[in-house]
Design a protein around this motif. Sequence first.
Motif, PDB file in Angstrom:
ATOM      1  N   GLY A   5       0.804  -1.218   0.000  1.00 34.81           N
ATOM      2  CA  GLY A   5       0.000   0.000   0.000  1.00 34.81           C
ATOM      3  C   GLY A   5       0.835   1.264   0.000  1.00 34.81           C
ATOM      4  N   SER A   6       0.151   2.405   0.114  1.00 28.92           N
ATOM      5  CA  SER A   6       0.802   3.713   0.054  1.00 28.92           C
ATOM      6  C   SER A   6       0.370   4.587   1.224  1.00 28.92           C
ATOM      7  N   ARG A  29       1.127   8.898   2.623  1.00 26.13           N
ATOM      8  CA  ARG A  29       1.708  10.214   2.312  1.00 26.13           C
ATOM      9  C   ARG A  29       1.944  10.937   3.628  1.00 26.13           C
ATOM     10  N   ARG A  74      10.698   3.716  -4.525  1.00 18.16           N
ATOM     11  CA  ARG A  74       9.402   3.534  -3.854  1.00 18.16           C
ATOM     12  C   ARG A  74       8.917   4.814  -3.176  1.00 18.16           C
ATOM     13  N   PHE A  75       9.845   5.608  -2.660  1.00 19.88           N
ATOM     14  CA  PHE A  75       9.496   6.837  -1.953  1.00 19.88           C
ATOM     15  C   PHE A  75       9.886   8.037  -2.795  1.00 19.88           C
ATOM     16  N   GLN A 113       5.990  10.808  -0.216  1.00 12.80           N
ATOM     17  CA  GLN A 113       5.046   9.848  -0.786  1.00 12.80           C
ATOM     18  C   GLN A 113       5.685   8.474  -0.735  1.00 12.80           C
ATOM     19  N   MET A 114       5.030   7.558  -0.053  1.00 11.92           N
ATOM     20  CA  MET A 114       5.581   6.218   0.140  1.00 11.92           C
ATOM     21  C   MET A 114       4.688   5.198  -0.552  1.00 11.92           C
ATOM     22  N   ASN A 115       5.238   4.509  -1.539  1.00 10.92           N
ATOM     23  CA  ASN A 115       4.509   3.485  -2.283  1.00 10.92           C
ATOM     24  C   ASN A 115       5.151   2.124  -2.081  1.00 10.92           C
ATOM     25  N   SER A 116       4.426   1.095  -2.445  1.00 12.33           N
ATOM     26  CA  SER A 116       4.935  -0.285  -2.345  1.00 12.33           C
ATOM     27  C   SER A 116       5.529  -0.542  -0.963  1.00 12.33           C
ATOM     28  N   LEU A 117       4.797  -0.186   0.047  1.00  8.04           N
ATOM     29  CA  LEU A 117       5.303  -0.300   1.413  1.00  8.04           C
ATOM     30  C   LEU A 117       5.502  -1.747   1.820  1.00  8.04           C
TER      31      LEU A 117
END
Length: 115
Positions: A16-17, A19, A66-67, A81-85
């Motif tokens: 998940g992501s 912010r 990812r970030f 912004q943090m993705n693919s956590l």
Amino acid sequence: QVHVVESGGGLVQPGGSLRLSCAASGSSSQFAAMAWYRQAPGAQREFVAHILSSGHADYADSVKGRFTISGDNARNTVVLQMNSLKPDDTAVYYCNAHFYDSYYWGQGTQVTVSS
């Protein structure tokens, strides 16, 4: 006195992501740099990403791709912004603001990545 406040943490599932936002108030000047660090339970605080007033950004190898960090000089704010956590991203995330020769820390915001 500069006051730094983070927001946007929470619980998210792997993949998940989230912010994170950070605002630095109390300075009449623009930041020289703003950064994110994190500290997991039982571990030392580690660098995550920073952005300079020029807009140049650097990332820890563990979050590259990812970030994404972005900043607004005029408002002294920064967003992560943090993705693919991943579960390994679980930590308290701290914002650090650099003005002239002084550094200021926020209180931190908890990020938990778990199913």
